[in-house]
Design an enzyme around this catalytic site. Structure first.
Site, short mmCIF file in Angstrom:
data_model
loop_
_atom_site.label_atom_id
_atom_site.label_comp_id
_atom_site.label_asym_id
_atom_site.label_seq_id
_atom_site.Cartn_x
_atom_site.Cartn_y
_atom_site.Cartn_z
N LYS A 35 0.73 -0.98 -0.12
CA LYS A 35 0.00 0.07 0.01
C LYS A 35 0.89 1.31 -0.06
O LYS A 35 1.99 1.22 0.17
CB LYS A 35 -1.10 0.23 1.30
CG LYS A 35 -0.07 -0.19 2.54
CD LYS A 35 -1.26 -0.42 3.83
CE LYS A 35 -0.49 -0.28 4.94
NZ LYS A 35 -1.54 -0.06 6.17
N TYR A 261 15.73 31.03 5.81
CA TYR A 261 15.06 31.79 6.47
C TYR A 261 15.36 32.08 8.01
O TYR A 261 15.50 31.14 8.56
CB TYR A 261 13.65 31.10 6.19
CG TYR A 261 12.94 31.10 4.99
CD1 TYR A 261 12.68 32.38 4.53
CD2 TYR A 261 12.64 30.00 4.06
CE1 TYR A 261 12.04 32.56 3.02
CE2 TYR A 261 11.95 30.16 3.05
CZ TYR A 261 11.89 31.23 2.44
OH TYR A 261 11.33 31.38 1.16
C1 LIG Z 1 -3.37 -4.79 7.85
C2 LIG Z 1 -1.65 -4.62 7.82
N1 LIG Z 1 -1.08 -5.88 7.58
C3 LIG Z 1 0.25 -5.49 7.63
C4 LIG Z 1 0.86 -4.50 7.51
C5 LIG Z 1 2.46 -4.41 7.18
O1 LIG Z 1 2.86 -4.04 8.16
P1 LIG Z 1 4.61 -3.85 8.38
O2 LIG Z 1 4.92 -2.75 7.42
O3 LIG Z 1 5.05 -3.39 9.83
O4 LIG Z 1 5.22 -5.08 7.94
C6 LIG Z 1 0.21 -3.24 7.64
C7 LIG Z 1 0.96 -1.97 7.67
O5 LIG Z 1 0.26 -0.99 8.02
C8 LIG Z 1 -1.28 -3.17 7.76
O6 LIG Z 1 -2.04 -2.24 7.90
#
Ligand SMILES: Cc1ncc(COP(=O)(O)O)c(C=O)c1O
Length: 368
Positions: A35, A261
């Site tokens: 994501k 700045y």
């Molecule tokens: C539902 C879920 N699973 C897995 C992950 C992966 O987490 P990580 O990057 O800590 O491995 C996330 C990340 O936010 C998540 O929201």
């Protein structure tokens, strides 16, 4: 002159995936969490690299990301981890995407929309075992599953949860969550009459609790190379992303010169300063004003003065050899010198995730 750009080392990403794969049992799938544009690494190229390294499952937050992924990779499994709208059941069904069901109403509405569109939706029940975020509270989860189990339109595929706290020295919280998850899973699988794909562990849990790998693990940050550099850990990974910009101008300044700045830095001695082609608009936190360090010609150089919207000033020292056109590293390495997102995160009092996803999405991404 460009602003800033990112390079992603495909070999490092592949090595990270292989290192995790080697640590897992062959029956445990990897769902790579990509994501937020693959944590800033670029959604599609990262997914393509991972798929070539054998990853068959991907986790995204939003339907839009899932659809982009489906267009690029027809055969992989994609789980949308946010809450999908029932109105999107048609596309989810047609594109064979999987999604989370977060409560009875959500499940029923999705099922009804799927039936109306004559599609089926692959469903994973999201159980809140102590995170206090998305999902059915664990003590309602078995009843929720019982209520939704026979809704036609849904094809039950998985059960999942997410750890709030994984502290190896104080495992009680995570253990309580895992215990709740197992209770629900046992009851749900009994009702279902067949096994469901169970997944709960993201990076830290994978690193410290192999007993909770179950049918699938959902790593994100560790596969991007953070949090897993210690050789005593279950597997080791290395950062794959470097973030760079250019030296635009170099000049000599006398002692007593205010920089940037409000002149928050005044040069204590004559020195040379390099003005760089990135700023907070590119994702370089303003908190790094007078704190961060960048790499130029293999040397660490202090960020001096305030980080401005598009430029950063760095002190290259009285005899510094920098010249316009030189590459400056904001995250990455140059020769033996290194600056990684973990260092910037500590200075910004945040986590490497935020540094990585904060890098301008428009910045060019190059894959090596
Ligand atoms: C539902 C879920 N699973 C897995 C992950 C992966 O987490 P990580 O990057 O800590 O491995 C996330 C990340 O936010 C998540 O929201």
């Amino acid at each position: 002159m460009k602003g800033s750009w990112v390079s992603v080392d495909g070999k490092a990403l592949t090595a990270n995936i292989r290192a995790l794969r080697a640590a897992l049992q062959s029956s445990t799938e990897i769902m790579f969490v990509i994501k937020a544009d693959a944590y800033g690494h670029g959604l599609i190229p990262t997914a393509q690299l991972a798929a070539a390294a054998g990853v068959r499952w991907f986790g995204v937050a939003h339907l839009q990301e899932a659809m982009r992924l489906r267009e690029a990779l027809a055969d992989v499994n994609v789980l949308v981890m946010g809450v999908v709208e029932p109105a999107d059941a048609t596309v989810i069904g047609r594109q064979q995407l999987a999604c989370m069901v977060v409560d009875v109403e959500h499940g029923r509405a999705l099922a009804a929309a799927a039936r109306a569109a004559d599609v089926t939706v692959r469903a994973h029940l999201k159980i809140d075992t102590g995170m206090g975020r998305l999902g059915v509270p664990w003590d309602d989860a078995t009843e929720t599953f019982r209520a939704l189990r026979e809704e036609t339109g849904l094809v039950w595929e998985g059960l999942c949860s997410h750890f709030a706290t994984v502290e190896p020295k104080q495992p009680q919280h995570a253990e309580a969550q895992a215990e709740r998850f197992f209770q629900v899973a046992t009851a749900a699988e009994t009702l279902h009459g067949q096994p469901l794909r169970k997944h709960i562990s993201s990076s830290r849990a994978i690193l410290y609790h192999p007993e909770w790998d179950l049918d699938m693990v959902r790593p994100g940050i560790a596969l991007y190379g953070y949090g897993a550099s210690d050789s005593r850990l279950r597997f080791r990974t290395q950062p794959a992303l470097q973030w760079k910009c250019q030296v635009m101008q170099v000049k000599s300044v006398p002692a007593g010169t205010p920089i940037g700045y409000y002149g928050t830095h005044v040069t204590p001695q004559p020195t040379r300063i390099a003005i760089l082609s990135a700023g907070y608009a590119d994702g370089y936190h303003r908190v790094l004003s007078n704190r961060g360090q960048v790499l130029i010609r293999g040397q660490r150089c202090r960020v001096i003065g305030r980080v401005s919207m598009n430029w950063i000033c760095a002190d290259v020292g009285p005899t510094g050899m920098a010249a316009p056109g030189d590459e400056a590293v904001l995250i990455g390495h140059q020769g033996k010198a290194e600056v990684w997102a973990g260092e910037l995160a500590r200075l910004c009092r945040t986590i490497p995730y935020e540094i990585l996803v904060g890098i301008d999405r428009q910045a060019e991404r190059v894959y090596l």
